[in-house]
Design an enzyme around this catalytic site. Structure first.
Site, PDB file in Angstrom:
ATOM      1  N   HIS A   8      40.542  35.928  39.010  1.00 47.95           N
ATOM      2  CA  HIS A   8      40.407  34.481  39.189  1.00 47.95           C
ATOM      3  C   HIS A   8      41.715  33.847  39.687  1.00 47.95           C
ATOM      4  O   HIS A   8      42.795  34.448  39.608  1.00 47.95           O
ATOM      5  CB  HIS A   8      40.013  33.833  37.861  1.00 47.95           C
ATOM      6  N   GLU A  81      37.049  38.649  29.938  1.00 47.67           N
ATOM      7  CA  GLU A  81      38.401  39.101  29.628  1.00 47.67           C
ATOM      8  C   GLU A  81      38.500  39.634  28.198  1.00 47.67           C
ATOM      9  O   GLU A  81      37.651  39.323  27.343  1.00 47.67           O
ATOM     10  CB  GLU A  81      39.403  37.957  29.849  1.00 47.67           C
TER      11      GLU A  81
END
Length: 202
Positions: A8, A81
């Protein structure tokens, strides 16, 4: 099959090295611009589907890279994550370091001996979780001729790569954390794979 793994764009927590983990922090202005530049770079890649971590920073990146293309975006826990549990929101750089465990830097420097944060996810579990998802895509014969984008996170990407390469845990990072909007391309054919490039930005 081609798989493009993308980290990201930048967030405010990235900038000051505050542990994000599964805390849902949006992209900052720089992160949005990084994603826009990546979108321009990848505009001619014929993605069939986009998979993303459900965390907003990864989802925003996926939406920006998709642009106006009519491509489905699918959220999956497989790309989420690693969780830092009770340590999320704390600072891990020397200046301002406030993590109760003085040995936490082993997460980056000595992952083999990293002590999982209280309430967090272990590196081994992260690797098993992310690899299981990627194999579900790679091993499906219906995906043989398809091209996928997967927007995810720094540790998650290394979970996938170290798992695919069957690296020992001490080599989990095998280099360094990928750059924001860094892209890794994996080509899959005939039951085998090769990494065509790693951590490339526009």
């Amino acid at each position: 099959m081609d798989i493009y793994l993308m980290r990201h764009g930048e967030t405010d927590w990235n900038r000051i090295r505050r542990l994000q983990g599964i805390t849902d922090i949006p992209l900052n202005e720089k992160g949005i611009e990084e994603a826009r530049q990546a979108a321009e770079w990848l505009r001619d890649v014929p993605f069939d589907r986009i998979y993303t971590s459900p965390l907003v920073r990864a989802r925003q990146t996926a939406e920006i890279v998709r642009r106006e293309r009519p491509i489905e975006i699918v959220e999956t826990e497989g790309l989420k994550e690693i969780s830092f549990g009770e340590y999320e929101g704390l600072i891990c750089q020397k200046e301002g370091y406030n993590i109760p465990d003085p040995e936490f830097p082993r997460f980056f420097e000595d992952p083999e001996h990293y002590r999982t944060a209280p309430g967090g996810e272990s590196i081994q579990h992260l690797r098993e979780r992310t690899l299981r998802f990627v194999h579900s895509i790679m091993d499906d014969p219906q995906n043989e001729e398809m091209t996928f984008l997967m927007t995810t996170h720094g540790a998650a990407i290394h979970g996938i790569l170290s798992g695919l390469l069957e690296l020992p845990l001490k080599d989990f990072w095998s280099g360094r954390v990928h750059k924001n909007c860094g892209v890794t391309k994996i080509h899959v054919e005939g039951g085998s794979f090769r990494i065509e490039f790693e951590n490339k930005t526009c």
